[in-house]
Design an enzyme around this catalytic site. Structure first.
Site, PDB file in Angstrom:
ATOM      1  N   HIS A  41       0.841  -1.181   0.000  1.00 22.36           N
ATOM      2  CA  HIS A  41       0.000   0.000   0.000  1.00 22.36           C
ATOM      3  C   HIS A  41       0.881   1.237   0.000  1.00 22.36           C
ATOM      4  O   HIS A  41       2.103   1.164   0.198  1.00 22.36           O
ATOM      5  CB  HIS A  41      -0.937   0.012   1.212  1.00 22.36           C
ATOM      6  CG  HIS A  41      -2.082  -0.940   1.089  1.00 22.36           C
ATOM      7  ND1 HIS A  41      -3.096  -0.766   0.177  1.00 22.36           N
ATOM      8  CD2 HIS A  41      -2.360  -2.093   1.748  1.00 22.36           C
ATOM      9  CE1 HIS A  41      -3.964  -1.757   0.284  1.00 22.36           C
ATOM     10  NE2 HIS A  41      -3.539  -2.588   1.231  1.00 22.36           N
ATOM     11  N   ASP A  90       0.069   6.924  -3.774  1.00 19.18           N
ATOM     12  CA  ASP A  90      -0.971   6.470  -4.701  1.00 19.18           C
ATOM     13  C   ASP A  90      -1.277   7.483  -5.792  1.00 19.18           C
ATOM     14  O   ASP A  90      -1.335   7.134  -6.974  1.00 19.18           O
ATOM     15  CB  ASP A  90      -2.262   6.187  -3.927  1.00 19.18           C
ATOM     16  CG  ASP A  90      -2.254   4.833  -3.243  1.00 19.18           C
ATOM     17  OD1 ASP A  90      -1.302   4.059  -3.460  1.00 19.18           O
ATOM     18  OD2 ASP A  90      -3.194   4.548  -2.482  1.00 19.18           O
TER      19      ASP A  90
END
Length: 389
Positions: A136, A166
């Site tokens: 992540h 991200d």
């Protein structure tokens, strides 16, 4: 012609994009392409939504259309390949090798459409020891050194939401790569694969810091540098009511105005004197604690001291400057960031709300001339879909 394909909705009007449903940076990249005017068709999977958010509120699916395809069904890959054959771009965010196993990898798609730009969004990239591992945002930015420059030196680095990895290091780099490859494809007729890894993009974002480190202008530890909170005139301070003010008075003229307005003229010469930075920080902190956030905001309003209130997500759309620019917009009852950047000749807009899974299957089948897309699972919430039986 559909709303998604109507000319005048951004510089990418007429560009067709297939987005294989995922979470995080892939959908955000698809939203950005859709905001810019591309006809983005999201291929959703039948069943439970892939994120724990009601699809009606998933802003990253705005300006898109959705079809339902079960890629594990016997005819699933063929239906996606029909779309790819008529697309300019395909983006996917699976682990390396998954798209190939499903029959919709780059070779399969390029066999149908050699001009296709195939964008791949992953955390670790398509190759390397960690390529197949889960991850992540926080792990990706940790390995690149970006997380290590954030936060108080005496406490663990904080999790900076998932904006840095991200979206900045991932989505934006995927879109840059896709647009560059799309230009190349239109000039040469040759498509290609864009490997957008969050670790690569995030590392790239730190280019200036690496230059400063090499030049001796940045120390390789947290909270002791000009831009990482180590500098007392570049950071945040608590106010009397528990709010915060952000200070960025880096240049001499801005710093001078800052200390005058704060009533700390005795520290006019402390800007370059690191020996006085500790005392300066204490003095600035003490002064900010004497008034509430709104009072300080009013004091610094209209000045070049480079001081701003730290607003919440709910407060930001109401700030006078952002409101005047239309930085946020309301569509379908949802307050959300407006498309960015802005274009003088091909303006963008929020044309439609989040695409419900499968809601546009019939329209896409017609507009893209892909009748086989109708053969899949029927979304009972969309009365326009014909019953294949």
């Amino acid at each position: 012609m559909t709303t998604a394909e109507t000319p005048g909705h951004g510089p990418l009007a007429g560009v067709r994009v297939v987005e294989l449903a995922g979470i995080g940076p892939g959908p955000f990249a698809g939203m950005l392409l859709a905001d810019l005017g591309a006809d983005v068709v999201r291929v959703d999977r039948p069943g439970v939504p892939s994120i724990a958010v009601d699809p009606a509120y998933d802003v990253t699916n705005r300006n898109k259309r959705s079809v339902l395809v079960d890629l594990k069904a016997p005819d699933g890959p063929a239906r996606v390949l029909d779309l790819a054959a008529r697309a300019d771009v395909l983006i996917e965010g699976n682990r390396p090798g998954v798209a190939e196993r499903l029959g919709v990898g780059p070779e399969d798609c390029h066999a149908r459409n050699p001009r296709l730009v195939y964008g791949r969004m992953t955390g670790w990239g398509q190759q390397g020891p960690l390529a197949g591992r889960a991850g992540h945002d926080i792990a990706y930015i940790a390995l690149t050194g970006a997380l290590g420059v954030i936060g108080d030196p005496d406490r663990p680095p904080p999790a900076p939401a998932n904006l840095l990895g991200d979206y900045a290091g991932g989505s934006l780099y995927l879109v840059v790569g896709v647009l560059a490859a799309l230009h190349h494809a239109r000039v040469t007729g040759d498509g290609q694969v864009v490997d957008a890894a969050i670790v690569d993009g995030t590392a790239h974002l730190s280019a200036m810091l690496h230059g400063m480190l090499a030049a001796g202008g940045w120390r390789d530890r947290r909270g002791v540098n000009l831009l990482d909170g180590g500098c007392p005139y570049y950071g945040t301070y608590e106010t009397a009511d528990g709010g915060y003010m952000a200070v960025g008075a880096l240049e001499p003229q801005f710093y001078d105005e800052f200390v005058i307005l704060l009533g700390l003229e005795d520290f006019a010469d402390a800007r370059k004197d690191r020996a006085r930075w500790g005392d300066l920080r204490e003095a600035v902190a003490a002064r900010f604690r004497t008034r509430n956030r709104d009072e300080w905001t009013a004091l610094f309003e209209g000045t070049d001291a480079c001081v701003a209130p730290v607003l919440s997500l709910g407060e930001a759309p109401h700030h006078p400057h952002l409101a005047a620019r239309g930085t946020f917009t309301d569509h379908g009852g949802l307050t959300q960031p407006a498309p960015a950047p802005r274009f003088s000749a091909t303006p963008t807009s929020v044309r439609s709300g989040p695409a419900g899974p499968g809601a546009d299957t019939a329209a896409v089948a017609r507009d893209w001339d892909v009748p086989r897309i109708l053969a899949g699972p029927r979304d009972s919430r969309d009365p326009r879909l014909p019953d294949p039986h």
